[in-house]
Design an enzyme around this catalytic site. Structure first.
Site, short mmCIF file in Angstrom:
data_model
loop_
_atom_site.label_atom_id
_atom_site.label_comp_id
_atom_site.label_asym_id
_atom_site.label_seq_id
_atom_site.Cartn_x
_atom_site.Cartn_y
_atom_site.Cartn_z
N GLY A 83 0.82 -1.22 0.00
CA GLY A 83 0.00 0.00 0.00
C GLY A 83 0.86 1.26 0.00
CB SER A 126 -5.59 8.27 12.10
OG SER A 126 -6.18 9.43 11.56
CE1 TYR A 183 -8.90 4.75 8.75
CE2 TYR A 183 -9.44 7.00 9.39
CZ TYR A 183 -8.51 6.05 9.07
OH TYR A 183 -7.18 6.37 9.07
CE LYS A 216 -6.34 3.42 11.20
NZ LYS A 216 -5.43 2.30 10.89
#
Ligand code: UFG
Length: 340
Positions: free
Chosen positions: A10, A125, A150, A154
């Site tokens: 990625g 993040s 999302y 995290k």
């Protein structure tokens, strides 16, 4: 040392594999290629002269993951990138996000425990902070209610690592990324968004190259100097280097706590218009853009207090916004050339 890099084909993963190999580490990549291409392994080999080992399977599969750790008992550590990351998609398909992002982490932790692997670097993040009350934001700022599934994965992942470390002798370094952009200077690897990009910089470069009509700037009525939202953009290569420092810190036993948390940003905030102007300057292109309404879920402004990472890790993000935009543009040009 041999390091497992999940999500190593990625965007951030591939840049990190390059930096690890260039600092003498042996790498094994696991990636299910759900959002990347096997050809990235060839590109990594072109840059470093070393072909990383590569296995393609889904880390959400417990059996395959445990089997992998059974076969790799000599790992010095794991850098875990593999996860879904599209904020908008997570709103419409929350279970896909909770299932993939959490079960893969749990399987990896079980595998590490079984194989006696103790060091884990985790991709977190700045989304965990939401809209911080104080800027620049430090690692001790409160974790706010997540705006998206999302972001919630995290937050939960950080907790899973913290709780597991207490009982399972696992050292964790949680790296909270701000906004990674740009590409490797070789233009052999970079961000490869599948479909229409969600993020600002790939949308800018795809617009300039003619793949998109125009960029939509989401909102110019924020409480910022030019009215557009502010982020802390960091060059992906600077970010990748921090992972090498983090894994080395644990390998050398220099970590001060079982779980340490670091912000990875430059400490400088730039508005959407700043980014566009930097792009126009370094590329000598005029960008077609229009101002539209705010994008739901976007925070107004966020940038990092990076002193902890700078002082403790001895790491600094050296590249400027212009460096970032030029490398992103060179990458887009290289992609076009490759297609021609
Ligand atoms: N933006 C536009 N037009 C676009 C795309 C983005 O104006 O077409 C603006 C956004 O409104 C925002 C800025 O550009 O103000 C940056 O947007 P990105 O989508 O590139 O990045 P985000 O800050 O929204 O999201 C990033 C990561 C997420 C992470 C989040 C944490 O992509 O994974 O930071 O804040 F969760």
């Amino acid at each position: 040392m041999k390091i497992l890099v999940t999500g190593g084909t990625g965007y951030i993963g591939s840049h990190t594999v390059v930096e690890l190999q260039q600092s003498g580490h042996e790498v094994v990549i696991v990636d299910n290629l759900s959002n990347s291409y096997a050809s990235v392994v060839d590109q990594i080999e072109k840059i470093t002269g070393i072909r990383p080992a590569f296995e393609s399977f889904d880390l959400a599969d417990p059996k395959k993951t445990l089997d992998f750790f059974d076969r790799h008992r000599d790992l010095g550590g794991v850098i875990h990138f593999a996860a879904y990351k599209a904020v908008g998609e997570s709103m419409t398909e929350p279970l896909k996000y909770y299932h993939n992002n959490l079960s893969s982490l749990i399987n990896i932790l079980k595998g590490m425990q079984k194989a006696g692997v103790t060091n884990l670097v985790f991709s977190s993040s700045c989304t965990v902070y939401g809209q911080p009350d104080v800027l620049p934001v430090t690692e001790s700022a409160p974790i706010k209610e997540a705006w998206s599934p999302y972001g919630h994965t995290k937050q939960i992942s950080e907790k899973i690592i913290e709780n597991t470390s207490r009982v399972n002798e696992i050292n964790g370094i949680l790296l909270r990324y701000f906004n990674p952009i740009g590409a490797h200077e070789s233009a052999l690897i970079g961000e490869l968004p599948i479909g229409i990009p969600n993020n600002l910089v790939p949308f800018i470069t795809q617009t300039a190259i003619g793949l998109r009509d125009k960029l939509r700037v989401f909102g110019d009525d924020y409480d910022t100097p030019d009215g557009t939202a502010i982020r802390d953009y960091i060059h992906v290569v600077d970010l990748a280097k921090a992972h090498v420092v983090a894994i080395d810190r644990m390998l050398k036993g220099k970590n001060k706590k079982q779980v340490e948390i670091f912000n990875l940003g430059t400490g400088k905030g730039f508005s959407v218009l700043d980014v566009i102007h930097s792009f126009e300057k370094v590329s000598a292109q005029k960008l077609n853009y229009e101002i539209v309404a705010r994008r739901p879920g976007d925070v107004e402004k966020v940038w990092a207090d990076t002193r902890f990472a700078n002082e403790v890790l001895g790491w600094n993000a050296g590249k400027s916004l212009d460096d970032m935009m030029l490398s992103a543009w060179n990458w887009e040009l290289a992609l076009k050339k490759a297609k021609a």
